[in-house]
Every structure is written in structure tokens, then in C-alpha cells.
Scaffold this active site. Structure first.
Site, PDB file in Angstrom:
ATOM      1  N   ARG A  44      34.858  74.089  15.403  1.00 21.13           N
ATOM      2  CA  ARG A  44      34.147  73.449  16.369  1.00 21.13           C
ATOM      3  C   ARG A  44      32.691  73.079  15.870  1.00 21.13           C
ATOM      4  O   ARG A  44      31.934  72.254  16.324  1.00 21.13           O
ATOM      5  CB  ARG A  44      34.118  74.381  17.735  1.00 21.13           C
ATOM      6  CG  ARG A  44      33.252  74.002  18.840  1.00 21.13           C
ATOM      7  CD  ARG A  44      33.464  74.915  20.035  1.00 21.13           C
ATOM      8  NE  ARG A  44      32.738  74.415  21.165  1.00 21.13           N
ATOM      9  CZ  ARG A  44      31.671  75.179  21.977  1.00 21.13           C
ATOM     10  NH1 ARG A  44      31.356  76.267  21.662  1.00 21.13           N
ATOM     11  NH2 ARG A  44      31.108  74.598  22.931  1.00 21.13           N
ATOM     12  N   HIS A  79      30.836  69.706  16.440  1.00 18.36           N
ATOM     13  CA  HIS A  79      29.583  69.384  16.958  1.00 18.36           C
ATOM     14  C   HIS A  79      28.669  68.785  16.000  1.00 18.36           C
ATOM     15  O   HIS A  79      27.701  68.108  16.543  1.00 18.36           O
ATOM     16  CB  HIS A  79      29.149  70.672  17.635  1.00 18.36           C
ATOM     17  CG  HIS A  79      30.024  70.831  18.865  1.00 18.36           C
ATOM     18  ND1 HIS A  79      29.273  71.402  20.096  1.00 18.36           N
ATOM     19  CD2 HIS A  79      31.223  70.891  19.131  1.00 18.36           C
ATOM     20  CE1 HIS A  79      30.148  71.325  21.024  1.00 18.36           C
ATOM     21  NE2 HIS A  79      31.273  71.113  20.457  1.00 18.36           N
ATOM     22  N   ASN A 112      25.795  73.471  23.459  1.00 17.07           N
ATOM     23  CA  ASN A 112      25.948  74.213  22.102  1.00 17.07           C
ATOM     24  C   ASN A 112      25.521  75.647  22.079  1.00 17.07           C
ATOM     25  O   ASN A 112      25.668  76.467  21.144  1.00 17.07           O
ATOM     26  CB  ASN A 112      25.124  73.613  20.920  1.00 17.07           C
ATOM     27  CG  ASN A 112      25.635  72.389  20.229  1.00 17.07           C
ATOM     28  OD1 ASN A 112      26.692  72.055  20.581  1.00 17.07           O
ATOM     29  ND2 ASN A 112      24.906  71.689  19.736  1.00 17.07           N
ATOM     30  N   HIS A 129      41.899  72.106  20.000  1.00 21.03           N
ATOM     31  CA  HIS A 129      41.929  73.017  21.202  1.00 21.03           C
ATOM     32  C   HIS A 129      42.899  73.938  21.132  1.00 21.03           C
ATOM     33  O   HIS A 129      42.971  74.977  21.921  1.00 21.03           O
ATOM     34  CB  HIS A 129      41.725  72.449  22.691  1.00 21.03           C
ATOM     35  CG  HIS A 129      40.663  71.503  23.181  1.00 21.03           C
ATOM     36  ND1 HIS A 129      40.422  70.824  24.168  1.00 21.03           N
ATOM     37  CD2 HIS A 129      39.486  71.507  22.301  1.00 21.03           C
ATOM     38  CE1 HIS A 129      38.975  70.374  24.080  1.00 21.03           C
ATOM     39  NE2 HIS A 129      38.477  70.746  22.871  1.00 21.03           N
TER      40      HIS A 129
END
Length: 329
Positions: free
Chosen positions: A65, A69, A97, A195
């Protein structure tokens, strides 16, 4: 199975070459970029990642992740790793975040590389390799990582809040955000498969469970039995302590079970449910959910990760090579 895997790996370098021709910056990324300056870079990262994931298997998702990001804000330049300073709120402190984890692991790997090859390997490259290794160590696919990224010097919480794909996103919004990064609808549905790893805090999905709209208390696109189960864990929209697995029963393993949950209307986020509202993404979800095309998904995920890992990269004399990932030189 082994034959299919070998074919996937043979095809991926070709994909990198094809993609490289589409971007001047990307053309400067190379497989083996550090072959003379830090030849053991990937081995050093892998050895440390094996220790990290062995001690904390649940970190695979957060490390993947972090890379996502990073790449969606200013490109893959490690700007997500920078600390806020007086007068500047950095990406890592933006609301989307706040739940990011794994910064200490990145610092740990970077320190190992600084010992072996001082001032050589960028934090952006470190994070890209770590994301790949996180997937591999969670029993997912591998892919070759072209290197040569440089580290950015700017990090903005405002930009992160504006540019990251939101958990409440519908297909029109998500495809627009992905298109702005030169990623298409297939990349959207494929990368959503990430995910399969990790957990999420209650506030990121609680609005699907309580007071969803004037007509519905819960999101009607969410399976009602699953919604009831989630409410036992997530008591209110303000519950910040409780975590839920994004791929229940398999959140530490990279596999295709995420798509089976989505196909049954049991995706945790609205953005997961949205995949069933578009013909292209729905067809992909339903195909992979059968469990008969795991290798196809692994190949697709590898190719989409290569594309995402080259979004907005800094190369050549751009940016810098940070000594410590959390602060500019």
C-alpha cells in the site's frame, strides 16, 4: 503450472521494453541499473524483507500500500516517506494516509543499503523493490523491477488528499484518477486485487453500515449478512480502533479470493463494490472469481504493477538520492 509461470516471467521484460518506449523518463529506468554501483541491491532488500515478513506477515499489505500511495501522488518518488516539517504538512499526514504503516521497515532496508552502497540507491527504488518482494513473500507473483528512480524533494498532504483514489470512489471517478496516471480500466480492476492483502480501519467503510442514505441504513450493494457481521466489529462510524480484514480468512496471502468476495457483494469498500457496476470490471471480477484463472491474474497484476511503478518517475539529474528516506538531504 511451472510452464505458465516461466512464460509469465519471459513476457514481462518485453512488457517493460514496450512501456519504456512510451515515456522519456521511463526509458531511463533499467533492469540491472545498479549492476556496477550496487550489484547486490535486490538480494540485500530480499534478505531483509524475508526477516521483516517472517516476523510480521501482516506487513505485506501495508508495504504494498505504501508503494501505491506513493505512486499516485507526484509519481513514484518516495514523497510519501517524507516527514512533515515546520510549515509543511507532508503526504504521510494527509487524512487518507493516516493509517499507513511500514515506514520503519523501509528505513531498516534503506540503512542496510546505505551500509553496502552509500548514497547510491534511491528510496523510490527501495520502496518499489520492497512492494514486489512483499507480494512474492505473501505467495504472490514476481516480476522484474526496472530501477533508476530518483527521490522527490516535495511532499504535500493537500496533494495526497486530492489525488489518491478514495475508498468511496465509483467507477467514473476511479477511472478518471487512474487515467491521470496513464493507467486504464483493466489496471483499475487488476490493481484492486491488491486488497487481497491487509486490513482496514472502521472509518474507511463504516458509512456503508450506518445511515448510508435517506432510503437505506446500510449500503444496498453490500451483502446484508456480511453487513451484519461487520457491524459486530465496527460499532460506529467513529470506531478508530477496530480493524477488518479486506480479504477475510486470507489477508496475509496474495491470492484471488478477494474477487470471490467482491463477486458475492462482500467487498469491504464502496470502491470494491463499484467493480460490479461496470461491464468490463464486472466481467474480470467474475472471471477471476471462478478460481480457474489464478495464473492469468498473477500475470495481469505483474504487468499493472510494472506500469504503476513507472508513473511520474524522476530520473537522471532530477530529484536526489536521499540518505534517509524520511528527510531530504
Amino acid at each position: 503450472m511451472a510452464i505458465i509461470k516461466s512464460c509469465v516471467l519471459l513476457l514481462l521484460p518485453v512488457a517493460i521494453l514496450l512501456l519504456a518506449g512510451s515515456s522519456p523518463a521511463m526509458a531511463q529506468l533499467e533492469i540491472g541499473y545498479y549492476s556496477k554501483t550496487c550489484p547486490n541491491v535486490e538480494a540485500i532488500v530480499r534478505a531483509e524483507m524475508e526477516k521483516i515478513i517472517s516476523a510480521a506477515p501482516s506487513l505485506a499489505g501495508p508495504l504494498l500500500r505504501l508503494h501505491f500511495h506513493d505512486c499516485f501522488v507526484r509519481g513514484c518518488d518516495a514523497s510519501v516517506l517524507l516527514n512533515s516539517t515546520e510549515g509543511n504538512l507532508a503526504e504521510r499526514d494527509a487524512k487518507p494516509n493516516k493509517s499507513l504503516r511500514g515506514f520503519g521497515s523501509v528505513d531498516r532496508v534503506k540503512a542496510k543499503l546505505e551500509d553496502a552502497c552509500p548514497n547510491t540507491v534511491s528510496c523510490a527504488d527501495v520502496l518499489t523493490i520492497m512492494a514486489r518482494d512483499a507480494v512474492v513473500l505473501a505467495k504472490g507473483p514476481t516480476w522484474p523491477v526496472a530501477l533508476g528512480r530518483r527521490d522527490g524533494k516535495v511532499s504535500s498532504a493537500t496533494e495526497a488528499a486530492d489525488e489518491l483514489p478514495p475508498a468511496y470512489g465509483d467507477i467514473p471517478l476511479l477511472t478518471k484518477i487512474f487515467a491521470s496516471k496513464n493507467l486504464d480500466v483493466k489496471d483499475l480492476v487488476v490493481l484492486s486485487g491488491a486488497h487481497t492483502l491487509g486490513t482496514a480501519h472502521c472509518p474507511s467503510y463504516a458509512d456503508r453500515l450506518y445511515n448510508f442514505s435517506s432510503a437505506y441504513n446500510a449500503d444496498p450493494s453490500l451483502d446484508s449478512e456480511y453487513a451484519d457481521k461487520l457491524r459486530t466489529r465496527c460499532k460506529s462510524v467513529d470506531d478508530k480502533a477496530m480493524l477488518s480484514e479486506m480479504d477475510p480468512g486470507s489477508y496475509k496471502t496474495f491470492d484471488t479470493s478477494y474477487y470471490r468476495h467482491v463477486a458475492k457483494r462482500r467487498g469491504l469498500f464502496q470502491s470494491d463494490a463499484a467493480l460490479l457496476t461496470d461491464a468490463t470490471t464486472r466481467e474480470y471480477v467474475q472471471r477471476i472469481a471462478t478460481g480457474k484463472f489464478d495464473e492469468e491474474f498473477f500475470k495481469d497484476f505483474s504487468e499493472s504493477m510494472i506500469k504503476m511503478g513507472n508513473v511520474g518517475v524522476l530520473t537522471g539529474a532530477e530529484g536526489e538520492i536521499r540518505k534517509k528516506c524520511y528527510i531530504v538531504n
